[in-house]
Enzyme design. Structure first.
Site, PDB file in Angstrom:
ATOM      1  N   ASP A 112       0.860  -1.177   0.000  1.00  0.00           N
ATOM      2  CA  ASP A 112       0.000   0.000   0.000  1.00  0.00           C
ATOM      3  C   ASP A 112       0.898   1.229   0.000  1.00  0.00           C
ATOM      4  O   ASP A 112       1.723   1.397   0.899  1.00  0.00           O
ATOM      5  CB  ASP A 112      -0.926   0.023   1.214  1.00  0.00           C
ATOM      6  CG  ASP A 112      -1.907   1.176   1.111  1.00  0.00           C
ATOM      7  OD1 ASP A 112      -2.950   1.001   0.451  1.00  0.00           O
ATOM      8  OD2 ASP A 112      -1.607   2.259   1.659  1.00  0.00           O
ATOM      9  N   HIS A 150      -4.715   5.525   5.824  1.00  0.00           N
ATOM     10  CA  HIS A 150      -3.806   6.259   4.942  1.00  0.00           C
ATOM     11  C   HIS A 150      -2.374   6.281   5.466  1.00  0.00           C
ATOM     12  O   HIS A 150      -1.613   7.180   5.133  1.00  0.00           O
ATOM     13  CB  HIS A 150      -4.317   7.672   4.645  1.00  0.00           C
ATOM     14  CG  HIS A 150      -5.686   7.673   4.065  1.00  0.00           C
ATOM     15  ND1 HIS A 150      -5.962   7.132   2.832  1.00  0.00           N
ATOM     16  CD2 HIS A 150      -6.861   8.114   4.565  1.00  0.00           C
ATOM     17  CE1 HIS A 150      -7.255   7.250   2.601  1.00  0.00           C
ATOM     18  NE2 HIS A 150      -7.823   7.832   3.634  1.00  0.00           N
ATOM     19  N   ASP A 181      -2.599   0.254   6.416  1.00  0.00           N
ATOM     20  CA  ASP A 181      -3.511  -0.121   5.330  1.00  0.00           C
ATOM     21  C   ASP A 181      -3.205  -1.533   4.833  1.00  0.00           C
ATOM     22  O   ASP A 181      -4.114  -2.342   4.639  1.00  0.00           O
ATOM     23  CB  ASP A 181      -3.420   0.868   4.168  1.00  0.00           C
ATOM     24  CG  ASP A 181      -4.084   2.212   4.452  1.00  0.00           C
ATOM     25  OD1 ASP A 181      -4.728   2.369   5.498  1.00  0.00           O
ATOM     26  OD2 ASP A 181      -3.937   3.118   3.598  1.00  0.00           O
ATOM     27  N   GLU A 184       1.576   5.379  -0.062  1.00  0.00           N
ATOM     28  CA  GLU A 184       1.089   6.726   0.201  1.00  0.00           C
ATOM     29  C   GLU A 184       1.922   7.621  -0.704  1.00  0.00           C
ATOM     30  O   GLU A 184       3.101   7.336  -0.970  1.00  0.00           O
ATOM     31  CB  GLU A 184       1.250   7.112   1.664  1.00  0.00           C
ATOM     32  CG  GLU A 184       0.513   6.210   2.637  1.00  0.00           C
ATOM     33  CD  GLU A 184      -0.970   6.060   2.365  1.00  0.00           C
ATOM     34  OE1 GLU A 184      -1.608   7.031   1.904  1.00  0.00           O
ATOM     35  OE2 GLU A 184      -1.509   4.964   2.614  1.00  0.00           O
ATOM     36  N   ALA A 185       1.302   8.683  -1.192  1.00  0.00           N
ATOM     37  CA  ALA A 185       1.978   9.543  -2.163  1.00  0.00           C
ATOM     38  C   ALA A 185       1.636  11.001  -1.911  1.00  0.00           C
ATOM     39  O   ALA A 185       0.674  11.320  -1.199  1.00  0.00           O
ATOM     40  CB  ALA A 185       1.557   9.147  -3.585  1.00  0.00           C
TER      41      ALA A 185
END
Length: 186
Positions: A16, A168, A173, A18-19
């Site tokens: 997973d 998030h 996640d 995050e960006a």
């Protein structure tokens, strides 16, 4: 000898990302950059064997938006001192060394697409990217017939499960996605 209907996947790496993100402009994999790889190595029964978070320093938009910080809980100082994408992927590869998994999975297609773009930008990708990818959200939608409300939180809720950890954040996640595996008939 393998039985004809025996599943070759025993363990799955759940990824997973995050960006970088904003609430005041369009977002796409072309403008976003990975700031966290969240990983969970799990059995198909949903048992998490190991999990890991690797922060990444963005280079195109090095300053995280307030929106992104509030959404992820990642602060600018954390990513400012994090390794760049190439070094972060090498660290991921080191962490994964010794673990066995037959494929990697994510909740949706975004993570695959973002890594592909990052690979083009940086000329590298984590070694897991070469393994088969499984879109678990698509499997969930196929199994449940739900196209709407098929986010991770909704999927967990439909099974009477509460989200564990912080939404998030990649590692949390990924660990929560693993909890859905027993219901996906992989």
């Amino acid at each position: 000898m393998t039985q004809p209907n025996e599943n070759p996947i025993q363990q799955l790496l759940i990824v997973d990302l995050e960006a970088t993100c904003w609430d005041d402009r369009p977002q796409s994999v072309e403008v976003m950059e990975v700031i966290e790889f969240g990983l969970a190595l799990a059995t198909l029964e949903g048992e998490v064997l190991a999990s890991h978070s690797q922060l990444v320093r963005p280079t195109i938009n090095p300053d995280l938006s307030d929106f992104c910080c509030q959404l992820t809980g990642i602060d600018p100082e954390q990513v400012a001192v994090a390794p760049g994408f190439a070094e972060a992927t090498a660290l991921l590869d080191d962490w994964l060394r010794g673990f066995e998994y037959q494929a990697w999975a994510s909740w949706g297609q975004y993570d695959f697409n973002q890594i592909r773009v990052e690979q083009g930008r940086h000329g590298c990708a984590p070694t897991f990217f070469a393994k088969p990818h499984i879109n678990l959200k698509a499997l969930w939608q196929e199994k449940t017939g739900k196209k709407r409300r098929s986010g991770l939180g909704s999927a967990l809720q439909s099974l009477g499960l509460e989200f564990e950890g912080r939404q998030h954040r990649g590692e949390d996640d990924a660990r929560n996605i693993a909890r859905l595996l027993p219901n996906l008939d992989l």
